[in-house]
Design an enzyme around this catalytic site. Structure first.
Site, PDB file in Angstrom:
ATOM      1  N   ARG A  28      10.581  20.213  62.871  1.00  0.00           N
ATOM      2  CA  ARG A  28       9.817  19.939  61.779  1.00  0.00           C
ATOM      3  C   ARG A  28       8.434  19.444  61.292  1.00  0.00           C
ATOM      4  O   ARG A  28       7.409  18.474  60.841  1.00  0.00           O
ATOM      5  CB  ARG A  28       9.546  20.644  60.282  1.00  0.00           C
ATOM      6  CG  ARG A  28      10.071  22.373  60.494  1.00  0.00           C
ATOM      7  CD  ARG A  28      10.631  22.407  59.694  1.00  0.00           C
ATOM      8  NE  ARG A  28      11.701  23.964  59.974  1.00  0.00           N
ATOM      9  CZ  ARG A  28      11.906  24.828  58.973  1.00  0.00           C
ATOM     10  NH1 ARG A  28      11.864  24.866  58.050  1.00  0.00           N
ATOM     11  NH2 ARG A  28      11.595  25.897  59.132  1.00  0.00           N
ATOM     12  N   ARG A  41      14.783  19.026  57.398  1.00  0.00           N
ATOM     13  CA  ARG A  41      16.819  20.336  57.669  1.00  0.00           C
ATOM     14  C   ARG A  41      15.995  20.578  58.935  1.00  0.00           C
ATOM     15  O   ARG A  41      14.370  21.026  59.877  1.00  0.00           O
ATOM     16  CB  ARG A  41      16.269  20.832  56.178  1.00  0.00           C
ATOM     17  CG  ARG A  41      16.702  22.358  56.810  1.00  0.00           C
ATOM     18  CD  ARG A  41      17.351  23.163  55.692  1.00  0.00           C
ATOM     19  NE  ARG A  41      16.418  23.469  55.433  1.00  0.00           N
ATOM     20  CZ  ARG A  41      15.366  24.900  55.719  1.00  0.00           C
ATOM     21  NH1 ARG A  41      15.359  25.331  57.248  1.00  0.00           N
ATOM     22  NH2 ARG A  41      14.123  25.037  55.377  1.00  0.00           N
ATOM     23  N   HIS A  94       7.814  22.523  51.487  1.00  0.00           N
ATOM     24  CA  HIS A  94       7.811  23.878  52.061  1.00  0.00           C
ATOM     25  C   HIS A  94       9.561  23.675  51.596  1.00  0.00           C
ATOM     26  O   HIS A  94       9.890  24.451  50.918  1.00  0.00           O
ATOM     27  CB  HIS A  94       8.209  24.061  53.350  1.00  0.00           C
ATOM     28  CG  HIS A  94       9.074  25.150  54.446  1.00  0.00           C
ATOM     29  ND1 HIS A  94       9.020  26.016  53.238  1.00  0.00           N
ATOM     30  CD2 HIS A  94      10.606  24.912  54.576  1.00  0.00           C
ATOM     31  CE1 HIS A  94       9.593  27.291  54.047  1.00  0.00           C
ATOM     32  NE2 HIS A  94      10.116  26.570  54.568  1.00  0.00           N
TER      33      HIS A  94
END
Ligand SMILES: Cc1cc2nc3c(=O)[nH]c(=O)nc-3n(C[C@H](O)[C@H](O)[C@H](O)COP(=O)(O)OP(=O)(O)OC[C@H]3O[C@@H](n4cnc5c(N)ncnc54)[C@H](O)[C@@H]3O)c2cc1C
Ligand code: SF4
Ligand code: FES
Lengths: 257, 658
Positions: free
Chosen positions: B329, B456, B422
């Protein structure tokens, strides 16, 4: 997509708490963009009210993505408003036009008492789940996830029923305030899976008994629930529940508690 | 000194050894022990259910009207597990390795290995509870792939995985409520931890229906209160997600670790205007089938479908041929920002890129379906029709959501997407037992810092939440409580309860007495803007220093000029919000300090001063191979304690997804 702005009149239910009565108040909002969500329009109104030194309108909401089931407005005579298969938070202002008057109320049902303004108490749903809406398996007891193949068709049907977000729109739409669509979605979800088999009979009986205790009405098959359900839970689940219930009722060994 | 309490022994044996030797509480004594669980998301609900099953007396809290509505419900794409059902080379070690590498070598090996080990049990447990995961025609579980890895290990339920997992945990929780092992407190917000003789022994909570403060005793307190992404105002988090529980614990002595490690997710629906209240994620799973591109020409105003294939820049496939659209990401987000900053963005605001499904709709799914149905030489129209049906089954709810929000049909035109806040990798520091630096106070799920390092990987938060709740805390809590069995429940008339409640009360009164002119929302928005501009996708020394000052000024302004309508002893959502924003204002400052201190780029933390010649994040392992654990000393004053990270099994290298 063309965007536009609009001025609107809102008639909104105001009620201080569960003990007092409530009434409609009228508000004006202007320059509302068609790109806003319905709740963002309420944000604009609330900001305006606070700046004017008035009390904002209390409403339930959290995810604003149509999945937590928290938002719950009865808009122009329809739970969650005019769009099919859509929660209040996913309704967008494109659904309205300049000059519209919009009437907003809380869910109305004896089993869902008003807490404040547009907020109601839906804990009866939790208690229905407590009565049997689960599979009794303690943590650590599970066998391998692929040990029991589940035909895709059943898995898909179970998933479709499990998509219920517990919002209560079905109850709000029903003239009898029946919770049967909600309840049948849970019973179907679990009855369609082999893991749910063992408790199948008790589950239906106990959940229905709890539903009656909570003061929800009975189902007369008008189908209003299915029409407003934001997750398009099908009324065929109620037929499945009825079959489960009858089968369970005949089995004399089933104990009620 | 912080002690991470990592057991000795070989990495792959640590957890087994721990379980074999940890202290236990016998069933009769469990009945006498009370445990408080804050939060009923995946981490909290699974913990409360599992501890209830074991026989502890659990009290669980959430601020929503039902435990089923926790923010976990919104997770879309899936949950990882090292099952290797696809026979594609997955293993516990590979999941462990991918997670450490994905986290850019800023996570603890021992914790992550344990996570990978228990991941397989999670899937089994969920299936047994009736979680309707996606299945193949043969009736077996299906998988999809997520970013940053090269195996298919993600289990899912269409685009509603979080919902289905949470309902599984919620049902397990409600079963324990019915059995009398768990008492559930909905619409209650924890305001403070009560400390007695140096140990966490209870909480003060505010009943959000009538505004009353209530006291609760527990032999131990577990926080599972979620992440703090809403410090940025706009994020993909639910509106109510907040840092309050963790922050109050921080003020009671719990170290806050790596606060600046924030995840900016590459595929979210872009901001449409000032009215925007939150941002909506389009799951990473879409990157399995969607291709990301921008026009090759700057400021191209043509419609997406009018731009011919050869004039499109599939920049992820171009820059990262090995991983293509499935880079992690942080990498994907920065690449999108780079293109938009350089003038290649699309849509009215030019702050967006395309996520396009046409290619796979036709070539992957359309052709496969045509084959299956024996259609010879299908035309494009047929392929699109057939492909659409498959895509609908996989992601239908996400496509519908996109259309409701934007008014555009993503089956026909590419989605417009842009990065958005997020997830927060940072959180309360915990040791191997998931205990914070406050004795008896544990922290699970997104609220702790433990497993994801500086970034993550997709589908790993759900895994961590359920690992912590179902499979870790039942052991580690027992290990702690075994020494507490002789402690009798402390009456909530104890001085510590009275005094803590009085402090909470005073803070609320102070907030209500300001009666200024500006709304809570307006402060939150201003804070969000500072954070996004100066502590967002790219950070630098000057910006961070400015941000710290601006946040301090804003905080002062808030305490002088905020206006909260209504009263204290009634339902008052504005007061709830004000109290949360006040905590965000303090957290924001610490995040900027942490970002300033860490003069390296790693994972989601990108310091402009530290990059490779081609703009990739550049770590400095020689200087920053540690967890930054911040201890609060007083107003605006923190002390940094460093927990060194020792890599015994994996050799950290510069991440390479090319
Ligand atoms: C849109 C979206 C999609 C995602 N998709 C995925 C995905 O596909 N895969 C994946 O692995 N991860 C995904 N994530 C991340 C993942 O959903 C979260 O990290 C995870 O669910 C967090 O779980 P949690 O149990 O730690 O906290 P949460 O689910 O946030 O729960 C927090 C709980 O704490 C309670 N609480 C908080 N403060 C208080 C207080 N002061 N007092 C009382 N109660 C309190 C709340 O009521 C709530 O019950 C997604 C996240 C978002 C935003
Ligand atoms: S059945 Fe539909 S309307 Fe009823 S609670 Fe579930 S999602 Fe809401
Ligand atoms: S706010 Fe969650 S469904 Fe509407």
């Amino acid at each position: 997509m063309e965007h536009y702005n609009m001025n609107l009149t809102l008639k909104v239910w105001k009620q201080k708490n569960a003990e007092t009565g409530g009434k409609f108040e009228t508000y004006k909002v202007s320059n509302i963009s068609s790109e806003m969500s319905f709740l963002e329009m309420f944000d604009v109104l609330n900001e305006q009210l606070i700046r004017e030194g008035k009390e904002p309108i209390a409403f339930d909401h959290d995810c604003r993505e149509g999945i937590c089931g928290m938002c719950s407005m009865y808009i122009n005579g329809r739970p969650h408003g005019p769009w099919h298969g859509t929660t209040t938070c996913q309704l967008h202002m494109r659904a309205f036009k300049d000059g519209d008057t919009i009437v907003v109320e809380p869910w109305r049902a004896n089993a869902f008492p008003v807490v404040k303004d547009l907020i109601v108490d839906r804990s009866a749903f939790d208690r229905i789940i407590q009565a049997g809406g689960y599979i009794s398996v303690n943590t650590g007891n599970a066998q391998d996830g692929n040990a029991i193949p589940i035909p895709k068709e059943n898995a898909d049907k179970a998933f479709a029923a499990a998509a219920c977000i517990g919002c209560g729109a079905c109850v709000a739409a029903c003239k009898n305030s029946s919770a049967l669509l909600f309840l049948s979605a849970k019973v179907s979800h679990l009855a369609l899976l082999p893991q749910g088999e063992a408790e199948r009979k008790e589950r239906a009986l106990n959940m229905i008994a709890q539903m009656d205790k909570e003061g929800f009405g009975s189902c007369t098959n008008t189908g209003a629930c299915e029409a407003v359900c934001p997750k398009e839970i099908e009324i065929t689940n109620i037929a499945r529940l009825n079959r489960e219930y009858l089968a369970a009722g005949w089995a004399s060994d089933t104990k009620k508690h | 000194m912080l002690d991470s309490k990592i057991p000795a022994g070989k990495l792959e044996d640590k957890w087994t050894e721990y379980k074999g030797h940890c202290k236990l509480v016998n069933p009769a004594n469990k009945r006498k022990l009370e445990v408080i669980v804050i939060g009923t998301g995946l981490a909290g609900a699974s913990a409360a259910a599992a501890l209830g099953e074991q026989g502890y007396q659990v009290k669980a809290f959430c601020f929503q009207d039902s435990p089923r509505r926790a923010h976990s419900i919104a997770a879309q794409g899936g949950i990882n597990a090292a099952k290797n059902y696809q026979n594609d080379g997955d293993s516990v070690f590979r999941l462990f390795y991918d997670t450490i590498k994905g986290g850019d070598y800023r996570a603890r090996e021992a914790n992550v290995h344990r996570l990978a080990e228990v991941s397989v049990n999670i899937i089994d447990q969920c299936v047994a509870q009736g979680v309707p995961f996606a299945r193949e025609y043969g009736g077996l579980l299906n998988n999809r792939s997520f970013g940053g890895v090269q195996v298919k290990r993600t289990f899912y339920a269409a685009g509603q995985t979080g919902q289905q997992l949470l309902i599984g945990a919620y049902q397990a929780l409600e079963r324990q409520v019915a059995l009398g092992n768990v008492k559930m407190y909905n619409r209650h917000e924890m305001q403070d931890v009560v400390m007695i003789d140096g140990k966490a022994r209870g909480i003060i909570a505010r009943n959000l229906i009538n505004g009353q403060l209530e006291r609760f005793f527990g032999h131990a307190v577990i926080l599972a209160s979620g992440g703090y992404g809403n410090v940025f105002y706009l994020s993909t988090n639910a509106m109510g997600s907040n840092v309050t529980a963790a922050w109050r614990a921080h003020k009671k002595g719990a170290h806050f670790a790596n606060p600046c490690f924030t995840q900016i997710h590459p595929t979210c629906i872009p901001v449409s205007g000032d009215h925007q209240s939150k941002l909506t994620l389009m799951s990473e799973s879409l990157r399995n089938d969607g291709r990301i591109w921008v026009p090759k020409k700057q400021n191209d105003t043509r419609k997406a479908n009018d731009i011919p294939e050869e004039e499109r820049d599939y920049y992820l496939e171009r820059r990262y041929p090995a991983f293509g659209n499935l880079v992690p990401r942080d990498v994907a987000s920065r690449a999108a920002k780079e293109r938009c900053d350089a003038g290649y963005g699309v849509g009215t605001t030019k702050q967006a890129v395309y996520l396009d499904f046409k290619y796979n709709l036709i070539n992957k799914y359309g052709k496969a379906e045509a084959n299956k149905h024996g259609i010879q030489n299908p035309d494009t129209e047929t392929l699109v029709r057939l492909g659409k049906e498959v895509v609908k089954e996989e992601y239908g709810n996400l496509f519908d959501m996109y259309e409701k929000i934007t008014g555009e049909n993503p089956y026909e035109v590419p989605m417009r997407i842009y990065p958005a806040v997020h997830y927060t990798m940072g959180g309360l520091w915990v040791d191997y037992n998931l205990m914070t630096s406050v004795t008896g106070l544990f922290c699970l799920g997104e609220a702790n810092f433990s497993d994801h390092g500086a970034n993550r990987l997709g589908a790993s938060a759900l895994m961590q939440g359920l690992a912590d709740g179902y499979f870790v805390i039942p052991y580690t809590l027992g290990n702690y409580l075994a020494d507490e069995i002789s402690v009798k429940p402390i009456p909530t008339t104890d001085r510590a309860f009275v005094e803590t409640e009085a402090k909470v009360n005073e803070r609320i009164n102070r907030l209500m007495s300001i009666q200024g002119t500006q709304t809570v929302e307006s402060f939150h928005k201003r804070l969000g803007k500072i954070m996004w501009d100066k502590c967002g996708m790219a950070r630098n020394e000057q910006g961070l220093k400015e941000a710290i000052q601006e946040i301090r000024d804003l905080r002062e302004d808030f305490w002088k000029n905020v206006r909260i309508p209504g009263g204290i002893h009634e339902m008052n959502p504005e007061l709830d919000k004000a109290s949360r924003v006040a905590d965000f204002l303090e957290l924001g400052e610490l995040m900027c300090m942490d970002a300033l201190e860490r003069n390296e780029s790693c994972g989601g933390h990108f310091r402009e001063e530290s990059q490779t010649p081609d703009g990739e994040a550049l770590r400095h392992d020689d200087q920053y191979m540690y967890v930054s654990a911040w201890k609060l000393n007083g107003e605006h004053s923190w002390e940094l304690e460093k927990e060194p990270l020792n890599y015994e099994v994996i050799k950290p290298t510069q991440r390479n997804y090319k």
